[in-house]
Design an enzyme around this catalytic site. Structure first.
Site, short mmCIF file in Angstrom:
data_model
loop_
_atom_site.label_atom_id
_atom_site.label_comp_id
_atom_site.label_asym_id
_atom_site.label_seq_id
_atom_site.Cartn_x
_atom_site.Cartn_y
_atom_site.Cartn_z
N CYS A 96 -10.24 -4.83 -6.38
CA CYS A 96 -11.07 -5.71 -5.56
C CYS A 96 -12.54 -5.36 -5.70
CB CYS A 96 -10.66 -5.61 -4.09
SG CYS A 96 -9.14 -6.49 -3.69
N PRO B 11 -15.90 5.01 -4.32
CA PRO B 11 -15.89 6.04 -5.35
C PRO B 11 -14.57 6.78 -5.42
CG PRO B 11 -17.14 6.77 -3.43
CD PRO B 11 -16.80 5.33 -3.20
N ILE B 12 -14.33 7.36 -6.60
CA ILE B 12 -13.11 8.14 -6.82
C ILE B 12 -13.41 9.62 -6.79
CG2 ILE B 12 -11.95 6.32 -8.12
CD1 ILE B 12 -12.79 7.92 -10.67
N ASN C 244 0.81 -1.21 0.00
CA ASN C 244 0.00 0.00 0.00
C ASN C 244 0.84 1.27 0.00
OD1 ASN C 244 -2.37 -1.45 -0.04
ND2 ASN C 244 -2.69 -1.38 2.17
N ASP D 224 -8.11 -3.58 6.39
CA ASP D 224 -7.41 -4.64 5.67
C ASP D 224 -7.04 -5.82 6.56
OD1 ASP D 224 -7.60 -3.43 3.23
OD2 ASP D 224 -5.53 -2.74 3.12
N LEU E 140 -13.48 11.77 -4.47
CA LEU E 140 -12.59 12.60 -3.67
C LEU E 140 -11.30 12.92 -4.42
CD1 LEU E 140 -13.03 11.05 -0.10
CD2 LEU E 140 -14.22 12.99 -1.13
#
Length: 425
Positions: free
Chosen positions: A117, A123-124, A23, A307, A126
């Protein structure tokens, strides 16, 4: 297609080294796009499906890529494209990280809407809001995000995130580093992976204040220079390995870690009865004879990470009582529960809460992965299940765990990777 075949019932013991963080690696690789000369060298980059896909994406854009061991060398001075195509972006959502760097450096970017995933809405908006706050015009056409600047550079602005977002914070940081003027970000993510990105950008010459806090101030600079930088360890991999030890009543040590990144997770292991010993850059977990039921609420850092939610559910199937699991980040992230129940777990879903009743005797069968962390959860269950468990579609697992079966086998697990033919109906 690959599957993992696990013969359960083996107690894990021994020592294993933590891999570099997936990450963290992805935004670090994306940030190399901000350099218009020289070569950035990134150390401790894990060999994963996602990191390889990101290398493919940068190579498509025109970067020169060299990967050996865990060192990644990237030169982006001869980039020839500003479009991230669907064929590559569909493989992982993190491809959206190239939006900010491409826009900041070239004034234009086209990025296919992302894949990755398949759990819940992520959503994108932001990311797009942050770019607009820096002066970009955004439209979505034919499945692509099209971003552009009327003239000159991005301009500093105030970005206030309504909810904490790791990805959007990272994109905003990268774009603002080359923007003209001052950018302030409030409610920024404080995940260690974002702090690592700040450290990398500052090493390249970015002017960032407030790293590690929710309030960031970025003074844009005209250009950034290439540097060598070492990635942080993967706290989710480390937590998964600790869960593997705990679920098998084992004792393992993990080296190459920073325990301060794992405070919430280690606290929960202790509440479950595990003994944790910390020594400089390593830690040891000793599992108790009887695991105690332990509730978790998955939330943004510094709280228990989403996670690790699936892996904790697997662990709690062996606890002596019932545990409540709530995920405030991704409310619908429970795709692994039906598969765990097929192994013999007793887990209920009540609205956005999972209730795990333990201890349950798990017995091996064939189960199917649905996403990255669900795959890890099923592997953990297979380690303790009686008989043989086959985990199908482990390509999900390969997105985020470096040679996981080798590490588990080194610790004493009976686990093998095999190829299989999947038939469609």
């Amino acid at each position: 297609m690959d599957k993992l075949v696990i013969n359960g019932g083996h107690r894990l013991t021994g020592s294993v080294a933590a891999s570099g963080s997936k990450n963290s690696a992805l935004p670090l690789i994306a940030a190399t796009l901000l350099c218009d000369n020289g070569t950035c060298r990134l150390e401790r980059i894990p060999d994963l499906k996602d990191t390889r896909t990101f290398q493919e994406l940068l190579a498509y854009l025109g970067a020169d890529i060299s990967y050996s061991g865990s060192r990644l060398s990237v030169s982006t001075q001869n980039l020839r494209a500003i479009q991230a195509p669907y064929e590559l972006v569909k493989k992982m959502r993190a491809s959206i990280y190239v939006l900010g760097p491409l826009l900041a450096r070239f004034g234009r970017a086209e990025v296919s809407l992302p894949g990755g995933c398949a759990f819940g809405p992520r959503p994108i908006d932001l990311h797009l809001m942050a770019m607009e706050k820096l002066g970009a015009s955004i439209s979505i056409k034919n499945g692509y995000i099209e971003a552009s600047i009327a003239k000159g550079r991005l301009t500093g602005g105030h970005i206030e995130f309504p909810v904490s977002s790791v990805g959007a914070t990272g994109n905003a940081l990268m774009a603002a580093s080359l923007a003209e003027g001052t950018t302030t970000i409030t409610n920024a993510s404080i995940e260690p992976e974002i702090t690592a990105l700040c450290d990398f950008l500052m090493a390249m010459g970015a002017d960032i204040k407030g790293a590690g806090t929710t309030a960031l101030t970025i003074e844009g600079v005209p250009s950034l220079h290439p540097v060598a930088f070492t990635n942080i360890f993967d706290r989710i991999e480390a937590g998964t390995l600790l869960a593997a030890a705990a679920i098998t009543k084992g004792t393992i040590s993990i080296t190459g870690i920073d325990h301060t990144h794992m405070g919430a997770v280690l606290k929960k292991f202790k509440q479950a009865g595990c003994r944790i010993t910390i020594d400089d850059d390593s830690l040891t977990l000793q599992s108790p004879d009887r695991l105690e039921p332990t509730d978790i609420i998955a939330s943004p850092y510094p709280f228990f990470p989403t996670d690790m939610q699936a892996q904790w559910i697997a662990l709690m199937t062996q606890a002596n009582g019932s545990s409540r699991i709530i995920d405030k980040v991704y409310h619908e992230r429970f795709n692994h529960i039906p598969e765990l129940n097929r192994l013999g777990a007793k887990i209920e879903i009540n609205n956005n809460e999972a209730i795990v009743h333990g201890p349950q005797l798990l017995t091996g069968t064939t189960v199917m992965s649905t996403d990255l962390r669900a795959s890890a959860c099923l592997v953990l269950a297979g380690l303790v299940a009686q008989g043989t468990t086959e985990v199908l579609r482990v390509y999900h697992l390969d997105r985020g765990y470096e040679k996981i079966e080798e590490k588990l086998r080194h610790l004493g697990a009976d686990i093998q990777r095999e190829n299989y033919q999947e038939f469609s109906t």
